[in-house]
Design an enzyme around this catalytic site. Structure first.
Site, PDB file in Angstrom:
ATOM      1  N   CYS A  28       2.932  -7.724  -7.939  1.00  0.00           N
ATOM      2  CA  CYS A  28       3.350  -8.688  -6.917  1.00  0.00           C
ATOM      3  C   CYS A  28       3.690 -10.034  -7.555  1.00  0.00           C
ATOM      4  O   CYS A  28       2.966 -10.517  -8.431  1.00  0.00           O
ATOM      5  CB  CYS A  28       2.234  -8.864  -5.887  1.00  0.00           C
ATOM      6  SG  CYS A  28       2.691  -9.900  -4.488  1.00  0.00           S
ATOM      7  N   GLY A  82      -6.066  -6.320  -4.021  1.00  0.00           N
ATOM      8  CA  GLY A  82      -5.262  -6.911  -5.082  1.00  0.00           C
ATOM      9  C   GLY A  82      -6.094  -7.536  -6.180  1.00  0.00           C
ATOM     10  O   GLY A  82      -7.211  -8.008  -5.954  1.00  0.00           O
ATOM     11  N   ARG A 133       7.332  -5.225   5.381  1.00  0.00           N
ATOM     12  CA  ARG A 133       6.139  -5.928   4.906  1.00  0.00           C
ATOM     13  C   ARG A 133       6.448  -7.379   4.577  1.00  0.00           C
ATOM     14  O   ARG A 133       5.615  -8.264   4.787  1.00  0.00           O
ATOM     15  CB  ARG A 133       5.582  -5.208   3.667  1.00  0.00           C
ATOM     16  CG  ARG A 133       4.395  -5.905   3.021  1.00  0.00           C
ATOM     17  CD  ARG A 133       3.783  -5.085   1.905  1.00  0.00           C
ATOM     18  NE  ARG A 133       2.799  -5.852   1.172  1.00  0.00           N
ATOM     19  CZ  ARG A 133       1.558  -6.108   1.586  1.00  0.00           C
ATOM     20  NH1 ARG A 133       1.155  -5.639   2.751  1.00  0.00           N
ATOM     21  NH2 ARG A 133       0.724  -6.824   0.858  1.00  0.00           N
TER      22      ARG A 133
END
Length: 536
Positions: free
Chosen positions: A340, A374, A451
């Site tokens: 990410c 995450g 998303r």
């Protein structure tokens, strides 16, 4: 008092009493650690837990922890709803190991529903919806059903439906070497059946099955109509996977899946619920939106028995809005995943450790469990996420290299075996057309664009990357390694359970220490060359 030359020492037996003279305990409590005015935003690498007293073996540590208000896992590990991480194979094996897998939605609604069905059919107590065939079903059709569902042993009834008179069973052995694919199963099926009568409990039914040495035990009513079944393979699975995450009533594996917050996702969810879904995760990089709040309220009204996890959130303010809407769990994290780049590109997000603590401490006041999503790169990060208040941790890149992930395996330029992995905000993921059936409007149905709120954008702005991760072997070895490491870490802290860990962090018994850059270097490997094996 003891004297040694010119030095005078205290009696060693008074050490515990002398310790009480110190005004402050070693280390920091959780509030001092997470004071952002002093420390700034922290990641998992920025601190350590201090050791406690070991008075028990690691095997005595329990890892039970809730993922929602109503569902508790025996292993607090969750696989991420990414199209290179979780499909039915990952979801099945995560559930068998005591965790849960969240099936991605970068596919058509029917494909996602089929994956949910495969998870729910994999292991059962009483199989309430067995695959039923008729006398006229061909051998070829029976083989196709075995290929589709991954199991054999189909009951044969007069009408081909549950509730009809049972006339036989077609087992794998009956069709395995049959070459005439057009032959009706009535010519190969077993008709001399051992059955149990409706009303038998699971323990009694399992005993009958074990004594019969058969593969399946049909359950029939007084008229001989099929009402359910149990399977020998499930008895074996129960022995091999005692921690498996199952529903209390049907004893099926617990299955979770992700959806977006668009109007068409309501139709998708209806198909998933019909397939047996237990938990739905609303998949958004920024969960505090009118779309998600409206979707939460709609789901709680239309499907009150379905548990809803909202997110992603990183602040108390975001969390409050979703809690007020009625979520059963929260997912914490924005920009901390290995694939990410949201924090870099959008300049929006929060360091993961700070986010987990602030959101989970607030959500705990309402009994809402949180997933730390995450930034998990090793066992230590799992421990830290849980110590900061999360009930479970979600992993993407850490599990993407396992055998059960859907990513493609290949050999890298360096000659290493790797698997493809991509963030759902990557251009590759957002341009994938599977969700829209490959049509020109596929972007509107894509899980990645949904998303990141990019369904209608003419230019896609990447918030993730594509790449590869090292192959890690099977989930059935890797997850037990993670769980064993977590148990040993809790043992080092003197904690026998995650509940005790949360309580002792809150009351200040568990202490922490900030790590400087030099401390982080010191805690790493300092050798000219070495081989790093994670488990054996």
């Amino acid at each position: 008092m003891a004297v040694n030359g010119n030095n005078t020492f205290l009696d060693h037996t008074s050490a515990m009493e002398v310790l009480k003279e110190y005004e402050r305990r070693d280390g920091l409590d959780i509030r001092d650690l997470m004071d952002s005015k002093l420390q700034g935003g922290l990641t998992y690498n920025d601190f350590l837990l201090l050791p406690g007293y070991i008075g028990f073996p690691a095997s005595a540590v329990t890892l039970d922890s809730p993922i929602t208000k109503r569902i508790t896992l025996k292993t607090p590990l969750v696989s991420s709803p990414m199209d290179t991480v979780t499909e039915h194979e990952m979801a099945i094996h995560m559930a068998l190991q005591g965790g849960v897998g969240v099936i991605h939605h970068n596919c058509s609604p029917d494909e996602q529903a089929d994956m949910v069905r495969k998870v729910k059919r994999y292991e059962n107590g009483f199989i309430l919806d067995p695959v039923v065939i008729t006398r006229d079903t061909t051998v070829g059709e029976a083989k196709a059903l075995k290929e589709k569902w991954g199991f054999g042993g189909f009951p044969v009834t007069e009408s081909g439906n549950l509730g009809s008179k049972l006339v036989g069973i077609v087992t794998n052995r009956d069709i395995q070497f049959e070459t005439d694919l057009d032959k009706p199963v009535s010519e190969v099926m077993v008709t001399d059946l051992i059955t149990a009568t409706a009303g038998v409990n699971l323990l009694e039914a399992n005993k009958i099955l074990a004594e019969s040495k058969k593969g399946k035990l049909p359950i029939i009513d007084k008229e001989g109509n099929l009402v359910s079944m149990i399977s020998r393979s499930d008895l074996t699975k129960n022995l091999h996977f005692p921690l498996a995450s199952k529903t209390k009533d049907s004893k099926q594996l617990i299955c979770a899946a992700a959806i977006g917050t668009r109007p068409e996702d309501k139709d998708r969810l209806a198909k998933l619920v019909d397939a047996g879904l237990d938990i739905v995760i609303l998949d958004s990089s920024q969960g505090n939106s009118m779309y998600q709040i409206e979707m939460i309220k709609w789901i709680k009204k239309e499907f009150p028995d379905l548990d809803v996890i909202g997110g992603n959130v990183v602040t108390r303010e975001q969390a409050a809005a979703l809690i007020a809407a009625g979520v059963d769990g929260l997912r914490i994290g924005m920009g901390s995943g290995s694939a990410c780049i949201t924090q870099e590109v959008m300049a929006v997000g929060r360091p993961q450790a700070t986010a987990v603590y602030n959101v989970s401490s607030f959500a705990a006041r309402f009994g809402v469990p949180c997933i730390a999503d995450g930034g998990i790169q090793n066992v230590g990060h799992i421990v830290k996420g849980l110590a900061l208040g999360a009930s479970t941790v979600m992993m993407g890149g850490l599990l993407a290299g396992t055998t059960e992930s859907p990513g493609t395996s290949f050999v890298s330029r360096e000659g290493k075996l790797v698997k493809a992995y991509r963030g759902m905000g990557s251009i590759d993921a957002m341009q994938d057309k599977k969700a829209g059936g490959g049509g020109k409007d596929a972007q509107k149905s894509n899980a990645g664009t949904a998303r990141y709120f990019s369904e209608g954008d003419s230019i896609l702005v990447a918030q993730g990357v594509s790449g590869a991760v090292a192959h890690r072997g099977s989930i059935n070895k890797f997850v037990p390694y993670l769980a064993a490491g977590l148990k040993h870490s809790l043992q080092d802290c003197g904690m026998t359970s995650l509940q005790e860990l949360h309580e002792c962090v809150e009351n200040g018994t568990v202490r922490f220490e900030i790590r400087t850059a030099s401390a982080q270097l010191e805690g790493g490997v300092n050798m000219e060359s070495y081989e790093k094996k994670l488990y054996a």
